[in-house]
Enzyme design. Structure first.
Site: not given
Ligand SMILES: [Zn+2]
Ligand SMILES: [Zn+2]
Length: 602
Positions: A325, A343, A345, A347, A296, A430, A476
């Protein structure tokens, strides 16, 4: 292991009583045994003990028999209270040094818990009593509760033995932890054992290896899976599916580097909050960089590169990429816990007024995606704890609008959902989706996460109708979240038998001998040209061995290829899980394979 903060239920009392029963049996079988603690855990209990003889799983049968004998005697659990000093003397007299240590703690600190927070109510002036429970000959220091007598104990089975340090401290004595399962009835215990056996068969670490999807290397390190061509094919199939769904809603792909200056995470706040989880890199010029643990912050910088107008919004960025991580190596396990996480991902940058519409798009994508796997989804609205508004960032009216928008979608979709007051992140509400797999296990999978925080930290705005700068909101919305975790769940859900649309190898040709390999390969090429993932087993082994290998690797369609097939005879297609072969001409088969692989159904 289950947390012990929950209320003690009836089954817990029974499970814990079974721990006493185990201790009572050990006390009779091995006089001089010293006892640590015996709490309830998920599906059962354990007891930490120090026996004069080293215990092994081979002793389980004898111990269980003794437990049954004691249960049959219907021994009552009798509670007695003793002044603390008397209790210390009592257990010291029986050589129970661990119990004495617990009692001394109780005397000086008011608790046997090592955590400080339980100390608050302790009044050292108050005379203390300890409660002990007697079960036949066995006496235990315990708060209870228990069942009334050992006859009320249900079905149990000792199932595991392990070493455990007294009070979890490696400087203390090493004890033996004997684990047991306990259920109200034998039927429930049997059902659980069957379920457990099935879960073990489906373990993705075992199946992933058999199917040749990913490997680990000691040189690369634990928690860093290496994806084989087959595994990569699987990832690409999943990725293409997610992208096809997003593309239909005007998402745009972006690409970012995997590292960043620390400044990015100082601005976002991640450097202060998650410093321990970051892999850090020192450059030759002595600057500190980090491997990205999330995408992000990078994505915000693409948004922030221009002043956006309200007319530009929503802007939807998508990217499939790895994040890193730093986890403790002891916590890494198969694909469930890894250091390199891929991911899918995305946004969405939008106005508060657009939250409803954008969240609904994400919802639709999630629903279509998970339907293709036969997962049942149960959404949860994770919202503010209204009693503690100070815990949350952003204007109360924006929260109200955002929560209302999510609530509206939930009621529009006419699905069962659960309410999660206090489950919101501090930066936004969320919707979390729980997926139930074929073994009945629930996994938290996708989320639609609203975020008021990063737009604020990075000053993300649009110019609104009044020509004023208006702070925007970010959503997200990863669909799988982590490919690694999703694939581990999918392998176990399907027991490795992926539906045709997902299988990395859809069709395998098994030439009867070398003489038919060229002809088989020609057919493989025809299948590939039609978009089918086909391959040939060119091994020198017998046809029986090739068939078995195809079965182990859970290939959906296998075709034995010999003289008859070369001569243009009908193909006998072995369909995974089906006894009778499918008989089709080569052309018919291609048509069939194209059709079934384009239908994304579980
Ligand atoms: Zn994010
Ligand atoms: Zn007890």
């Amino acid at each position: 292991m289950a947390k012990h903060i929950h209320e003690f239920t009836e089954i817990d009392a029974m499970r814990h009583s079974t721990a006493h029963l185990l201790a009572a049996a050990l006390n009779e079988l091995y006089p001089g045994t010293q006892f640590g603690v015996g709490p309830v855990i998920e599906n059962g209990f354990y007891y930490d003990v120090k026996t004069p003889k080293t215990l092994s799983a081979e002793d389980f049968e004898m111990i269980e028999n003794k437990m049954r004998e004691l249960a049959g005697r219907k021994l009552p659990f009798t509670r007695r209270e003793m002044p603390i000093d008397e209790a210390i003397e009592f257990f010291a007299g029986r050589g129970q040094t661990y119990k004495v240590e617990l009692l001394r703690d109780l005397k000086t600190r008011g608790t046997t818990n090592l955590k400080e927070e339980e100390l608050q109510d302790f009044d050292p002036e108050k005379p203390l009593v300890a409660s002990v429970y007697e079960t036949g000959e066995f006496v235990d220091l315990c708060r209870g509760p228990h069942v009334t007598d050992t006859g009320k104990i249900g079905a149990f089975k000792l199932n595991k033995i392990a070493g455990a340090y007294w009070r979890g401290n490696s400087e203390n004595d090493q004890l033996t932890r004997v684990y047991g399962l306990a259920f109200a009835t034998q039927t429930e215990l049997d059902e659980f054992l069957r379920w457990q056996e099935e879960a073990e068969k489906r373990d993705h670490r075992k199946l992933g290896k058999e199917m040749g999807l990913f490997v680990f290397s000691d040189l690369v390190g634990p928690g860093l899976p290496l994806w084989t061509p087959k595994g990569t094919m699987l990832r690409e199939t999943l990725n293409d599916f997610v992208w096809s769904l997003r593309k239909a809603y005007d998402y745009q792909r972006v690409t970012i580097p995997h590292i960043t200056k620390k400044d990015l995470y100082e601005t976002s706040g991640h450097w202060a909050k998650y410093a321990e989880d970051l892999f850090k890199i020192k450059t030759r010029e002595d600057h500190l960089f980090a491997m990205k643990p999330m995408n992000c912050p990078h994505h915000t910088q693409i948004y922030a590169s221009e002043q956006r107008s309200y007319r530009d919004l929503p802007i939807r960025y998508a990217e499939t990429t790895m994040v890193y991580r730093d986890e403790q190596s002891g916590e890494l396990s198969g694909l469930s816990r890894v250091l390199s996480i891929t991911q899918d991902d995305a946004h969405v940058f939008c106005r508060v007024s657009q939250i409803g519409q954008e969240a609904e798009i994400v919802w639709n994508i999630i629903q279509t995606f998970y339907n293709a796997f036969g997962f049942t989804l149960v959404p949860r609205l994770s919202r503010r704890d209204s009693a503690a508004p100070e815990k949350y960032l952003g204007a109360a009216e924006d929260w109200d609008k955002a929560e209302q928008a999510l609530r509206d979608i939930l009621s529009e979709k006419k699905v069962e959902w659960t309410d999660g007051p206090g489950e919101a992140a501090f930066y936004g509400p969320k919707i979390d989706f729980m997926a139930k797999d074929s073994l009945g296990r629930s996994w938290q999978v996708a989320t639609i996460q609203l975020d008021f925080n990063q737009p604020k930290s990075f000053g993300l705005t649009c110019v609104n109708e009044q020509s004023e700068k208006e702070q925007i909101v970010m959503i997200h919305c990863a669909i799988m979240g982590s490919f690694e975790r999703f694939i581990s769940i999918a392998i176990e859900h399907f027991a490795g038998a992926f539906p045709i649309w997902l299988a990395p190898v859809q069709v395998r040709l098994l030439p009867v001998s070398d003489a038919f390999a060229d002809a088989a390969m020609l057919f493989v090429r025809r299948l590939r040209a039609a978009g089918i993932r086909a391959e040939m087993d060119a091994d020198a082994g017998t046809i029986g061995a090739k068939v078995r290998k195809s079965e182990t690797e859970k290939i959906p369609l296998s075709i034995v290829f010999g003289q008859k097939e070369v001569d243009g005879g009908a193909l006998q297609i072995r369909v995974r899980g089906v006894k009778e072969p499918l008989i089709l001409s080569a052309d018919e088969f291609i048509e069939y394979a194209v059709k079934v692989s384009s239908e994304r159904s579980a």
